[in-house]
Scaffold this active site. Sequence first.
Site, PDB file in Angstrom:
ATOM      1  N   LYS A 125       0.838  -1.232  -0.057  1.00 51.90           N
ATOM      2  CA  LYS A 125       0.085  -0.126  -0.060  1.00 51.90           C
ATOM      3  C   LYS A 125       0.859   1.188   0.105  1.00 51.90           C
ATOM      4  CE  LYS A 125      -1.516   1.819   4.187  1.00 51.90           C
ATOM      5  NZ  LYS A 125      -1.409   3.117   4.613  1.00 51.90           N
ATOM      6  N   ASN A 126       1.860   1.220   0.934  1.00 54.13           N
ATOM      7  CA  ASN A 126       2.658   2.565   1.032  1.00 54.13           C
ATOM      8  C   ASN A 126       3.813   2.835  -0.080  1.00 54.13           C
ATOM      9  OD1 ASN A 126       0.973   3.108   3.054  1.00 54.13           O
ATOM     10  ND2 ASN A 126       2.647   2.531   4.680  1.00 54.13           N
ATOM     11  N   ASP A 173       4.437   0.315  11.954  1.00 55.14           N
ATOM     12  CA  ASP A 173       3.155  -0.316  11.407  1.00 55.14           C
ATOM     13  C   ASP A 173       2.846  -1.783  11.883  1.00 55.14           C
ATOM     14  OD1 ASP A 173       2.705   1.943  10.278  1.00 55.14           O
ATOM     15  OD2 ASP A 173       3.432   1.549   8.256  1.00 55.14           O
ATOM     16  N   ARG A 231       1.366  14.636  13.047  1.00 59.42           N
ATOM     17  CA  ARG A 231       1.942  14.261  11.439  1.00 59.42           C
ATOM     18  C   ARG A 231       2.073  15.846  10.890  1.00 59.42           C
ATOM     19  NH1 ARG A 231      -0.841   8.919   9.444  1.00 59.42           N
ATOM     20  NH2 ARG A 231       1.023   8.930   8.250  1.00 59.42           N
ATOM     21  N   PRO A 232       2.588  16.664  11.486  1.00 61.80           N
ATOM     22  CA  PRO A 232       3.037  18.046  10.436  1.00 61.80           C
ATOM     23  C   PRO A 232       3.844  17.687   9.214  1.00 61.80           C
ATOM     24  CG  PRO A 232       4.617  17.832  12.469  1.00 61.80           C
ATOM     25  CD  PRO A 232       3.703  16.449  12.494  1.00 61.80           C
ATOM     26  N   MET A 233       3.936  18.543   8.197  1.00 63.95           N
ATOM     27  CA  MET A 233       4.539  18.619   7.020  1.00 63.95           C
ATOM     28  C   MET A 233       5.701  19.660   6.839  1.00 63.95           C
ATOM     29  SD  MET A 233       1.636  18.175   4.268  1.00 63.95           S
ATOM     30  CE  MET A 233       3.077  18.062   2.729  1.00 63.95           C
ATOM     31  N   ASP A 234       6.270  19.920   8.103  1.00 65.08           N
ATOM     32  CA  ASP A 234       7.423  20.918   8.008  1.00 65.08           C
ATOM     33  C   ASP A 234       8.657  20.534   7.360  1.00 65.08           C
ATOM     34  OD1 ASP A 234       7.406  18.804  10.162  1.00 65.08           O
ATOM     35  OD2 ASP A 234       9.058  20.027  11.085  1.00 65.08           O
ATOM     36  N   LEU A 235       8.782  18.885   7.382  1.00 66.80           N
ATOM     37  CA  LEU A 235      10.087  18.584   6.811  1.00 66.80           C
ATOM     38  C   LEU A 235       9.934  18.424   5.196  1.00 66.80           C
ATOM     39  CD1 LEU A 235      10.717  15.555   8.995  1.00 66.80           C
ATOM     40  CD2 LEU A 235      11.921  17.908   9.000  1.00 66.80           C
ATOM     41  N   ILE A 282       7.792   6.420  17.036  1.00 69.48           N
ATOM     42  CA  ILE A 282       7.596   7.203  15.698  1.00 69.48           C
ATOM     43  C   ILE A 282       6.374   8.091  15.659  1.00 69.48           C
ATOM     44  CG2 ILE A 282       7.113   7.208  13.166  1.00 69.48           C
ATOM     45  CD1 ILE A 282       9.867   5.988  14.111  1.00 69.48           C
ATOM     46  N   ARG A 336      -8.950  -0.190   4.388  1.00 73.28           N
ATOM     47  CA  ARG A 336      -7.562   1.004   3.757  1.00 73.28           C
ATOM     48  C   ARG A 336      -6.524   0.125   3.465  1.00 73.28           C
ATOM     49  NH1 ARG A 336      -6.773   5.963   7.107  1.00 73.28           N
ATOM     50  NH2 ARG A 336      -5.315   6.391   5.253  1.00 73.28           N
ATOM     51  N   ARG A 378      -3.615  11.000   4.404  1.00 76.13           N
ATOM     52  CA  ARG A 378      -2.737  11.851   4.381  1.00 76.13           C
ATOM     53  C   ARG A 378      -1.615  11.598   3.271  1.00 76.13           C
ATOM     54  NH1 ARG A 378      -1.920  14.261   8.890  1.00 76.13           N
ATOM     55  NH2 ARG A 378       0.587  14.512   8.243  1.00 76.13           N
ATOM     56  N   CYS A 404      -4.161  13.115  12.754  1.00 76.86           N
ATOM     57  CA  CYS A 404      -4.989  12.131  12.462  1.00 76.86           C
ATOM     58  C   CYS A 404      -4.905  11.338  13.713  1.00 76.86           C
ATOM     59  CB  CYS A 404      -4.564  11.330  11.473  1.00 76.86           C
ATOM     60  SG  CYS A 404      -3.062  10.375  11.663  1.00 76.86           S
TER      61      CYS A 404
HETATM   62  N1  EPU Z   1       7.080  14.382  10.800  1.00 75.70           N
HETATM   63  C1  EPU Z   1       7.252  15.294  11.048  1.00 75.70           C
HETATM   64  N2  EPU Z   1       7.370  16.656  10.122  1.00 75.70           N
HETATM   65  C2  EPU Z   1       7.179  15.896   8.763  1.00 75.70           C
HETATM   66  C3  EPU Z   1       7.209  14.567   8.349  1.00 75.70           C
HETATM   67  C4  EPU Z   1       6.828  13.711   9.560  1.00 75.70           C
HETATM   68  O1  EPU Z   1       7.445  15.724  12.419  1.00 75.70           O
HETATM   69  O2  EPU Z   1       6.991  16.837   7.961  1.00 75.70           O
HETATM   70  C5  EPU Z   1       7.001  13.345  11.907  1.00 75.70           C
HETATM   71  C6  EPU Z   1       5.573  12.464  11.934  1.00 75.70           C
HETATM   72  O3  EPU Z   1       4.751  13.366  12.507  1.00 75.70           O
HETATM   73  C7  EPU Z   1       5.928  11.307  12.651  1.00 75.70           C
HETATM   74  C8  EPU Z   1       7.295  10.859  12.074  1.00 75.70           C
HETATM   75  O4  EPU Z   1       7.781  12.098  11.646  1.00 75.70           O
HETATM   76  O5  EPU Z   1       5.963  11.374  14.132  1.00 75.70           O
HETATM   77  C9  EPU Z   1       7.369   9.752  10.878  1.00 75.70           C
HETATM   78  O6  EPU Z   1       6.519  10.457   9.887  1.00 75.70           O
HETATM   79  P1  EPU Z   1       6.922  10.019   8.647  1.00 75.70           P
HETATM   80  O7  EPU Z   1       6.767  11.182   7.401  1.00 75.70           O
HETATM   81  O8  EPU Z   1       8.059   9.079   8.151  1.00 75.70           O
HETATM   82  O9  EPU Z   1       5.699   9.212   7.895  1.00 75.70           O
HETATM   83  P2  EPU Z   1       4.411   9.248   6.871  1.00 75.70           P
HETATM   84  O10 EPU Z   1       5.328   9.360   5.476  1.00 75.70           O
HETATM   85  O11 EPU Z   1       3.435  10.158   7.052  1.00 75.70           O
HETATM   86  C10 EPU Z   1       4.570   6.633   6.530  1.00 75.70           C
HETATM   87  C11 EPU Z   1       3.653   5.610   6.301  1.00 75.70           C
HETATM   88  C12 EPU Z   1       2.790   5.456   7.348  1.00 75.70           C
HETATM   89  C13 EPU Z   1       4.106   4.910   8.473  1.00 75.70           C
HETATM   90  C14 EPU Z   1       5.385   5.901   8.419  1.00 75.70           C
HETATM   91  C15 EPU Z   1       6.295   5.604   9.365  1.00 75.70           C
HETATM   92  C16 EPU Z   1       2.636   6.111   3.881  1.00 75.70           C
HETATM   93  C17 EPU Z   1       1.537   6.546   3.250  1.00 75.70           C
HETATM   94  N3  EPU Z   1       2.576   6.167   5.401  1.00 75.70           N
HETATM   95  O12 EPU Z   1       3.921   7.816   6.868  1.00 75.70           O
HETATM   96  O13 EPU Z   1       2.079   4.236   7.283  1.00 75.70           O
HETATM   97  O14 EPU Z   1       3.623   4.481   9.840  1.00 75.70           O
HETATM   98  O15 EPU Z   1       5.470   6.248   7.078  1.00 75.70           O
HETATM   99  O16 EPU Z   1       6.829   4.358   8.831  1.00 75.70           O
HETATM  100  O17 EPU Z   1       3.725   5.628   3.510  1.00 75.70           O
HETATM  101  C18 EPU Z   1       0.188   2.940   7.730  1.00 75.70           C
HETATM  102  O18 EPU Z   1       0.441   2.350   6.735  1.00 75.70           O
HETATM  103  O19 EPU Z   1      -0.587   2.491   8.812  1.00 75.70           O
HETATM  104  C19 EPU Z   1       1.014   4.121   8.162  1.00 75.70           C
HETATM  105  C20 EPU Z   1       0.398   4.945   8.923  1.00 75.70           C
END
Ligand code: EPU
Length: 422
Positions: free
Chosen positions: A22-23, A308, A123-127, A330, A400, A94, A118
């Site tokens: 999925k991811n 996960d 889960r912010p998008m700052d990075l 995480i 999902r 997301r 969520c």
């Molecule tokens: N984070 C920030 N700022 C950012 C981006 C992330 O602070 O700009 C933080 C998040 O809040 C979190 C941590 O960094 O605490 C990890 O987030 P990451 O960006 O790595 O996760 P993601 O890309 O949002 C993907 C998977 C998730 C999985 C995580 C970690 C997808 C679509 N989703 O999320 O999958 O848990 O990586 O491996 O790829 C799931 O499938 O159930 C799921 C939640």
Amino acid sequence: MDSIIVRGNGPLNGQIAIAGAKNACLALMPATLLSEEPLTLTNAPRLSDIKTMTELLSSLGAEVSSLQDGKVQAMSSHNLDNHVADYDIVRKMRASNLVLGPMLARLGHAVVSLPGGCAIGARPMDLHIHGLEALGAEIELKDGYLHAKAPRGLKGAEITLGFASVGATENILMAATLAKGTTIINNAAREPEIVDLAKCLSAMGAQIEGAGSERIEVQGVDRLHGATHPVVTDRIELGTYMLAPAICGGEVECLGGRIELVGAFCEKLDEAGISVEETDKGLKVARRNGRVKAVDVVTEPFPGFPTDLQAQMMALMCTAEGTSVLEERIFENRFMHAPELTRMGANIEVHGGTATVHGVERLKGAPVMATDLRASVSLILAAMAAEGETIVNRVYHLDRGYERVEEKLGNLGAHIERVKGG
Ligand code: EPU
């Protein structure tokens, strides 16, 4: 809303086919936005999240055809006529934010709703934003939407992520393929889904080195072309089904499974007394004699133990011998399954990011509520080993990320059925 009824049963035996990830698929699909030529994904999973991504890409003007009962996604972004990713779609999922980098790179502008928090965390998008700004984008937040533009085009840069975020690495990587010059991403995420995305982008003509390591280097090119790419195996679906014989006993072969996708997880299974054997078709899993032993788990970015699989591992630990400590590093709020498992007789204490599970002999069936995707499946795993009947409500979360779960587990001998809701 549908619910799933599970009656606890004995050992599970047989084979189970693991779907495409999925991811990975949710990052690969937006890659179509980078090229005018068609992108075809094979081994796609049949999930509601994939339908949501289809809806989003279609709203932007891409053509997406689901072929072979959803196993093939054929996409073309020849004619993108909208650059706004609407809140109504983004709030559902997301991963919708993964259209930001590709749209910006291809069109020079994009408007993408901020997804909001969520169930599992803020889960912010700052990075993502800082990375794209380093490539020359100007990004502003207005009315809940990120307005991004790159009037002079994107330009390669050296970016160091404060955390190895999967989504930020994917967005920056996709944008960098069409940026002028060299981009270096330091502290990049190393998940297999990143490697898969880089493979697909390379098949489309991108020049990428180091995917799967902490340092990814991209030489921008003027355009990307069409490609056909098979989606990598879903390591989370794999790990989830590996836990079925671990919890219920028996022997199950997970077809398509590979150790390198679930290395840290397999180490914990071994410690707990579960054997995993590589076969020519996948991974064969069986519980060694006696009760499962309690093990401690800390979730970490890949190659560490995946967040996960934390909920599912907790389901196993509920009936293990001894006390296990699960530390979630995480996401800040990913123990919502704990109170539901407690309703089934588990003995769990949660303090902040740590859950302590004191193993009990047997769980008991109960009506429970699914709170998020991985929590839902952990309740199903627990229910298969519990005495009596469990009703898992709100299973739309499950759809999902797990295709035909009742059929797949039913084929192994589990007593599981879906009850259609109104
Ligand atoms: N984070 C920030 N700022 C950012 C981006 C992330 O602070 O700009 C933080 C998040 O809040 C979190 C941590 O960094 O605490 C990890 O987030 P990451 O960006 O790595 O996760 P993601 O890309 O949002 C993907 C998977 C998730 C999985 C995580 C970690 C997808 C679509 N989703 O999320 O999958 O848990 O990586 O491996 O790829 C799931 O499938 O159930 C799921 C939640």
